[in-house]
Design a protein around this motif. Structure first.
Motif, PDB file in Angstrom:
ATOM      1  N   SER A 175      66.328   9.036  -2.007  1.00 17.05           N
ATOM      2  CA  SER A 175      65.303   9.621  -1.143  1.00 17.05           C
ATOM      3  C   SER A 175      64.045   9.827  -1.974  1.00 17.05           C
ATOM      4  N   THR A 198      60.119  12.319  -2.305  1.00 16.01           N
ATOM      5  CA  THR A 198      59.241  13.384  -1.827  1.00 16.01           C
ATOM      6  C   THR A 198      58.038  12.764  -1.118  1.00 16.01           C
ATOM      7  N   ARG A 200      64.665  10.049  -5.870  1.00 22.65           N
ATOM      8  CA  ARG A 200      66.024  10.498  -6.189  1.00 22.65           C
ATOM      9  C   ARG A 200      66.933   9.275  -6.123  1.00 22.65           C
ATOM     10  N   PHE A 216      59.233  23.335  -7.882  1.00 22.11           N
ATOM     11  CA  PHE A 216      59.738  23.531  -6.518  1.00 22.11           C
ATOM     12  C   PHE A 216      58.938  24.612  -5.785  1.00 22.11           C
ATOM     13  N   ASN A 239      63.110  16.893   4.806  1.00 22.56           N
ATOM     14  CA  ASN A 239      63.849  16.238   3.729  1.00 22.56           C
ATOM     15  C   ASN A 239      62.936  15.623   2.671  1.00 22.56           C
ATOM     16  N   GLU A 240      61.633  15.592   2.945  1.00 22.32           N
ATOM     17  CA  GLU A 240      60.674  15.069   1.970  1.00 22.32           C
ATOM     18  C   GLU A 240      60.174  16.155   1.022  1.00 22.32           C
ATOM     19  N   TRP A 259      61.536  18.860  -1.789  1.00 19.67           N
ATOM     20  CA  TRP A 259      62.672  19.258  -2.599  1.00 19.67           C
ATOM     21  C   TRP A 259      62.524  20.725  -3.007  1.00 19.67           C
ATOM     22  N   HIS A 260      63.607  21.489  -2.825  1.00 23.09           N
ATOM     23  CA  HIS A 260      63.588  22.911  -3.151  1.00 23.09           C
ATOM     24  C   HIS A 260      64.461  23.246  -4.356  1.00 23.09           C
ATOM     25  N   SER A 261      65.354  22.344  -4.708  1.00 21.59           N
ATOM     26  CA  SER A 261      66.247  22.579  -5.845  1.00 21.59           C
ATOM     27  C   SER A 261      66.859  21.253  -6.268  1.00 21.59           C
ATOM     28  N   GLY A 262      67.581  21.269  -7.381  1.00 23.37           N
ATOM     29  CA  GLY A 262      68.267  20.064  -7.837  1.00 23.37           C
ATOM     30  C   GLY A 262      67.769  19.606  -9.194  1.00 23.37           C
ATOM     31  N   TYR A 301      66.436  16.256 -11.221  1.00 26.22           N
ATOM     32  CA  TYR A 301      65.851  14.943 -10.941  1.00 26.22           C
ATOM     33  C   TYR A 301      65.271  14.329 -12.218  1.00 26.22           C
TER      34      TYR A 301
END
Length: 279
Positions: free
Chosen positions: A149, A151, A185, A207, A216-217, A219-222, A224
């Motif tokens: 995916s 951003t 991602r 973030f 979904n475009e 990102w709030h966490s993760g 990368y």
């Protein structure tokens, strides 16, 4: 003492010729290696903008850091005879599609060649116009697998250096600002691949990353990774390479520059000089 003027003149001419030859030779010897950039520049205005910018920037950097930069949109040049003249290959926006081109590149890398790739050069998605139909490149060489995916829209991000001792990240601060970009991602978890060394990743201070409008475009966490190398090859991949464009205003004007951030530029130059080195 009587001085023969003709002898003096001949000596002067000879010395001048010697100095000119020495200067020309010294200038030539400054060029330490040759770089070739491959591109397509047909599929996305943001990628096309980056390609044009990159070709100009690498040419300028070549004069400053003593390498020769050439570029071509003829992917048939991806053959053993052509590549033999170059120390480093750059994929600016896409990847080779024909079997002979792919085999030539794989052989080049397995025999000590060096590679740098940007943004869309790692893209693969099945089904799409760029399906994942090259396992060696996407799964072994890059390690990323398919695209997952992205951003939107293009935004700056704070990057965190993950390996301070690597030549690519030498003299960089622990965190720094990257230029506006559409961030990718991937399908595979690069942290689980022992051959992959992650050099830079999105810092959590970035973030939320992206503005949407689709949820979904953003990102709030993760975790990368955006810059990495495969320790089995001499290569570096950069997720950067997507300029912001004026799509909404319908002018399609370029609104950002990938080479606008000094620390990011330093990282790219570090990578290029490392890849072009003899080691």
């Amino acid at each position: 003492m009587i001085v023969n003027r003709s002898i003096v003149l001949r000596c002067f001419v000879a010395m001048t010729f010697f100095l000119c030859c020495f200067f020309v030779t010294a200038q030539k010897n400054k060029v330490s290696f040759k770089v070739i950039g491959f591109y397509t520049a047909k599929n996305d205005l943001a990628h096309i903008s980056f390609v044009h910018e990159a070709n100009q920037w690498f040419s300028k950097m070549g004069a400053e850091y003593h390498f020769t930069y050439d570029s071509t949109n003829n992917w048939n040049n991806l053959n053993a005879a052509f590549l033999a003249d170059y120390k480093l290959v750059i994929f600016l926006d896409t990847r080779p599609d024909s079997l002979p081109q792919r085999q030539a590149f794989e052989n080049y890398m397995k025999n000590g060649g060096a590679w740098m790739g940007f943004h869309f050069s790692a893209f693969a998605l099945t089904p799409s116009a760029f399906p994942q139909n090259w396992d060696w490149y996407h799964n072994e060489f890059l390690g990323s697998g398919e695209y997952g995916s992205n951003t939107w829209r293009p935004t700056k991000a704070i990057l965190r250096v993950e390996s301070k001792k690597h030549p690519v990240t030498k003299h960089l601060p622990k965190t720094f600002t990257a230029a506006l970009n559409e961030w990718y991602r991937w399908q595979n978890d690069l942290q689980k691949n022992p051959a992959i060394k992650i050099l830079a990743a999105i810092d959590t201070s970035s973030f939320p990353l992206g503005t949407g409008p689709k949820p979904n475009e953003i990102w709030h966490s993760g975790y990368y990774p955006v810059v990495w190398t495969n320790t089995q090859y001499k290569m570096v991949y950069f997720n950067m390479g997507h300029n912001d464009m004026d799509y909404e205003g319908r002018t399609n004007a370029t609104l950002s520059s990938t080479f606008s951030e000094p620390e990011q530029n330093k990282m790219i130059i570090n990578a290029l000089l490392w890849l072009g080195s003899k080691k």
